[in-house]
Design a protein around this motif. Structure first.
Motif, PDB file in Angstrom:
ATOM      1  N   PRO A  71       0.811  -1.226   0.000  1.00 47.12           N
ATOM      2  CA  PRO A  71       0.000   0.000   0.000  1.00 47.12           C
ATOM      3  C   PRO A  71       0.840   1.270   0.000  1.00 47.12           C
ATOM      4  O   PRO A  71       0.416   2.292  -0.560  1.00 47.12           O
ATOM      5  N   ALA A  72       2.045   1.213   0.581  1.00 45.17           N
ATOM      6  CA  ALA A  72       2.912   2.390   0.556  1.00 45.17           C
ATOM      7  C   ALA A  72       3.356   2.698  -0.862  1.00 45.17           C
ATOM      8  O   ALA A  72       3.432   3.869  -1.264  1.00 45.17           O
ATOM      9  N   LEU A  73       3.640   1.640  -1.626  1.00 46.69           N
ATOM     10  CA  LEU A  73       4.066   1.837  -3.011  1.00 46.69           C
ATOM     11  C   LEU A  73       2.901   2.198  -3.933  1.00 46.69           C
ATOM     12  O   LEU A  73       3.104   2.796  -4.992  1.00 46.69           O
ATOM     13  N   ALA A  74       1.671   1.826  -3.501  1.00 40.90           N
ATOM     14  CA  ALA A  74       0.508   2.055  -4.358  1.00 40.90           C
ATOM     15  C   ALA A  74      -0.117   3.425  -4.158  1.00 40.90           C
ATOM     16  O   ALA A  74      -1.091   3.758  -4.838  1.00 40.90           O
ATOM     17  N   ILE A  75       0.408   4.234  -3.239  1.00 45.50           N
ATOM     18  CA  ILE A  75      -0.259   5.479  -2.884  1.00 45.50           C
ATOM     19  C   ILE A  75      -0.412   6.419  -4.066  1.00 45.50           C
ATOM     20  O   ILE A  75      -1.407   7.128  -4.198  1.00 45.50           O
ATOM     21  N   ASP A 117      -8.035   3.880  -3.765  1.00 49.72           N
ATOM     22  CA  ASP A 117      -8.544   2.541  -4.048  1.00 49.72           C
ATOM     23  C   ASP A 117      -7.408   1.552  -4.239  1.00 49.72           C
ATOM     24  O   ASP A 117      -7.504   0.391  -3.820  1.00 49.72           O
ATOM     25  N   ALA A 118      -6.340   1.989  -4.879  1.00 44.05           N
ATOM     26  CA  ALA A 118      -5.196   1.101  -5.107  1.00 44.05           C
ATOM     27  C   ALA A 118      -4.540   0.702  -3.791  1.00 44.05           C
ATOM     28  O   ALA A 118      -4.122  -0.448  -3.613  1.00 44.05           O
ATOM     29  N   CYS A 119      -4.455   1.631  -2.847  1.00 48.31           N
ATOM     30  CA  CYS A 119      -3.888   1.320  -1.526  1.00 48.31           C
ATOM     31  C   CYS A 119      -4.717   0.272  -0.805  1.00 48.31           C
ATOM     32  O   CYS A 119      -4.189  -0.713  -0.272  1.00 48.31           O
ATOM     33  N   ALA A 120      -6.044   0.481  -0.792  1.00 49.69           N
ATOM     34  CA  ALA A 120      -6.933  -0.472  -0.131  1.00 49.69           C
ATOM     35  C   ALA A 120      -6.895  -1.825  -0.827  1.00 49.69           C
ATOM     36  O   ALA A 120      -6.884  -2.884  -0.172  1.00 49.69           O
ATOM     37  N   LEU A 121      -6.860  -1.803  -2.161  1.00 45.71           N
ATOM     38  CA  LEU A 121      -6.819  -3.054  -2.928  1.00 45.71           C
ATOM     39  C   LEU A 121      -5.533  -3.818  -2.639  1.00 45.71           C
ATOM     40  O   LEU A 121      -5.553  -5.047  -2.465  1.00 45.71           O
ATOM     41  N   ALA A 122      -4.415  -3.105  -2.579  1.00 47.10           N
ATOM     42  CA  ALA A 122      -3.136  -3.760  -2.299  1.00 47.10           C
ATOM     43  C   ALA A 122      -3.152  -4.419  -0.927  1.00 47.10           C
ATOM     44  O   ALA A 122      -2.743  -5.576  -0.771  1.00 47.10           O
ATOM     45  N   ARG A 166      -0.066   5.216   4.207  1.00 49.18           N
ATOM     46  CA  ARG A 166       0.566   5.065   5.520  1.00 49.18           C
ATOM     47  C   ARG A 166      -0.324   4.254   6.454  1.00 49.18           C
ATOM     48  O   ARG A 166       0.161   3.410   7.211  1.00 49.18           O
ATOM     49  N   PHE A 167      -1.626   4.524   6.410  1.00 51.29           N
ATOM     50  CA  PHE A 167      -2.537   3.801   7.300  1.00 51.29           C
ATOM     51  C   PHE A 167      -2.495   2.299   7.034  1.00 51.29           C
ATOM     52  O   PHE A 167      -2.369   1.497   7.967  1.00 51.29           O
ATOM     53  N   PHE A 168      -2.616   1.901   5.786  1.00 51.42           N
ATOM     54  CA  PHE A 168      -2.650   0.476   5.480  1.00 51.42           C
ATOM     55  C   PHE A 168      -1.290  -0.185   5.692  1.00 51.42           C
ATOM     56  O   PHE A 168      -1.220  -1.385   5.997  1.00 51.42           O
ATOM     57  N   LEU A 175      -1.054  -3.422   8.160  1.00 52.85           N
ATOM     58  CA  LEU A 175      -0.484  -4.712   7.794  1.00 52.85           C
ATOM     59  C   LEU A 175       0.689  -5.083   8.699  1.00 52.85           C
ATOM     60  O   LEU A 175       0.893  -6.268   8.998  1.00 52.85           O
ATOM     61  N   LEU A 176       1.464  -4.098   9.132  1.00 51.44           N
ATOM     62  CA  LEU A 176       2.512  -4.383  10.108  1.00 51.44           C
ATOM     63  C   LEU A 176       1.907  -4.940  11.392  1.00 51.44           C
ATOM     64  O   LEU A 176       2.416  -5.903  11.985  1.00 51.44           O
ATOM     65  N   PHE A 177       0.835  -4.319  11.828  1.00 47.17           N
ATOM     66  CA  PHE A 177       0.135  -4.764  13.032  1.00 47.17           C
ATOM     67  C   PHE A 177      -0.435  -6.169  12.840  1.00 47.17           C
ATOM     68  O   PHE A 177      -0.307  -7.041  13.707  1.00 47.17           O
TER      69      PHE A 177
END
Length: 484
Positions: A17-21, A26-31, A108-110, A114-116
């Motif tokens: 998601p960091a790379l998809a920003i 939508d791309a961040c959430a999809l990733a 950043r949120f996603f 995912l780390l969590f």
């Protein structure tokens, strides 16, 4: 090796998601969603073997001379928790995509989420206790980032620091306890430790190890007197609160109690410390929840109370109590995640979470109101919903429990805690959705799109299905997890 890949997949996938920003929200959430969905598919391929009685293991020698190996194992308990972490995690990702505003940095949120998720998955799948401790501390660090995500809010920064300080200190306690346990068993592998009940309980180091381990569990799961940090974490965005309170973070302490129950339970020290702490937490937090006007504050203290409920059950030390505890872990995850998402919907659509400024929303938000009614009644323990079954089973176990020679203490206090759960659950539902309509809502309330009500609807459906057909929808995993 597939199991090892599953354990680290969300950590590796956190980069996606960091790379998809730059491609958009939508791309961040999809990733993020694809990473979690892939993990769910991998877990599902291993589930039949685990349910048939096989324990899947992955062993990677790292520093064998120090006992530090990247060993993972998947048994029914790990399968159940991993399924909750990933399943509810996927729903949270969908919900967060529509909940967060355009001003919030979605990538950043996603990444943090995912780390969590990866840290929690590592805890429930780790065989080596040194590796488990690394993941344990990673949950504290990643939750710090999530709780303080809205860094412009002073209460967010304060809540993040408090959570890190309390759970971090508890982590140090857990390190000491698990190291002692490993030295008694002669191995740092959990699968070996779990086979050495007699040696552990006969050791003069049993009590120090128990107290240190419980220090880690009680701080993580916000047990009295460490309960105060969890409500401060409500400054986090609602998707974080829903995830943290249902399937992750605060359930880590309960997971450790369930994981180590076979070797630590059955002694007077275990019963007096664990069961008493759980019972006190259950009642105290329920009393506080009843007088909270902030929706998330009410739900936060209800979570603390239910964590006390679970701690008390595992503290009783009987196989049937453990079965009830495992069953209620599932039930609590379903209705609590649904209710937190519902509180977020109310805040999102009505512009406030203050009970004093709400009321009469059912006619304006019938979908959200129906979901809240079902999940709230389950939290209250009203039949025929899933929360009713596990609450009645808990009261049955409490009725047979004698505390310091007194047969009435546990039944009376457990009944009080259960009664208060009815009161604060109905207070949430009735004060928000029923009564006369108001004309002073900060925003004009209406039902949101399916992106916000769809994820809690899935969980609410499970609340009903488990309640009506527990043997079909929860029986197999509960029997496999808590069985002999």
């Amino acid at each position: 090796m597939l199991l090892a890949f599953l354990a680290v997949l969300p950590l590796i996938g956190a980069l996606a998601p960091a790379l998809a920003i730059r491609a958009g929200r939508d791309a961040c959430a999809l990733a993020a969603g694809l990473v979690t969905l892939t993990a769910i598919i991998i877990l599902a391929t291993m589930a039949p073997a685990v349910m048939a009685g096989e324990v899947i293991q992955a062993r990677i020698d790292w520093v064998p001379s120090l006992g530090l190996n990247a060993n993972f194992f998947l048994d029914p308990l790990g399968l159940m928790f991993a399924g909750m972490i990933l399943g509810i995690g996927l729903l949270i990702i969908v919900y967060a995509r529509f909940y967060l505003s355009k001003a919030d940095p979605m990538g950043r949120f996603f990444t943090y989420l995912l780390l969590f998720q990866g840290a929690m998955l590592g805890i429930v799948l780790s065989d080596n206790i040194l590796l488990l401790l690394i993941f344990w501390e990673l949950t504290s660090l990643s939750s710090f980032l999530l709780i303080g995500f809205w860094r412009h809010l002073p209460e967010g920064r304060q809540g993040a620091r408090m959570a890190l300080a309390i759970t971090g200190a508890g982590g140090l306690s857990l390190i000491g306890g698990l190291m002692i346990l490993g030295s008694i068993a002669g191995s740092y592998d959990l699968t070996v430790i779990l086979e050495n009940r007699e040696a552990i309980q006969a050791s003069p180091l049993y009590l120090p190890a128990l107290i240190l381990i419980l220090g880690g569990c009680f701080t993580k799961s916000a047990q009295f007197p460490f309960h105060f940090w969890l409500p401060h974490a409500m400054a986090a965005p609602t998707p974080v609160s829903a995830y943290l309170h249902s399937a992750t973070m605060v359930k880590a302490g309960v997971f450790m109690l369930a994981r180590l129950w076979p070797v630590l339970a059955g002694t007077d020290a275990w019963f007096l410390i664990v069961a008493t702490t759980g019972l006190v937490t259950m009642v105290v937090a329920a009393c506080i929840a009843l007088f909270k006007d902030d929706l998330k504050g009410l739900l936060a203290y209800s979570t603390v109370s239910h964590l006390g409920f679970l701690t008390m059950l595992f503290g009783l030390g009987t196989p049937i109590a453990a079965v009830v505890g495992v069953f209620h872990i599932i039930n609590h995850a379903t209705f609590k995640a649904a209710l937190f998402m519902n509180a977020g919907i109310v805040d999102h659509e009505a512009g406030t979470r203050d009970l004093k400024r709400l009321g009469g929303l059912f006619s304006l938000m019938p979908i959200a109101g129906t979901l809240a009614l079902i999940a709230g009644l389950s939290m209250a323990g009203i039949p025929p919903l899933n929360g009713f079954i596990s609450k009645e089973m808990m009261l049955e176990e409490a009725s047979h429990t004698v505390w310091l020679g007194q047969p009435w203490v546990f039944p009376v206090l457990a009944t009080l805690g259960a009664t208060l759960s009815v009161a604060y659950s109905l207070r949430y539902v009735i004060h928000v959705y029923f009564g006369p309509k108001r004309d002073d809502y900060p925003k004009k309330p209406h039902d949101p799109g399916i992106g916000l009500w769809g994820p809690p609807a899935v969980l609410t459906a499970l609340v009903v299905l488990i309640g009506l057909m527990p043997a079909l929808f929860a029986g197999p995993i509960v029997a496999a997890t808590a069985g002999p």
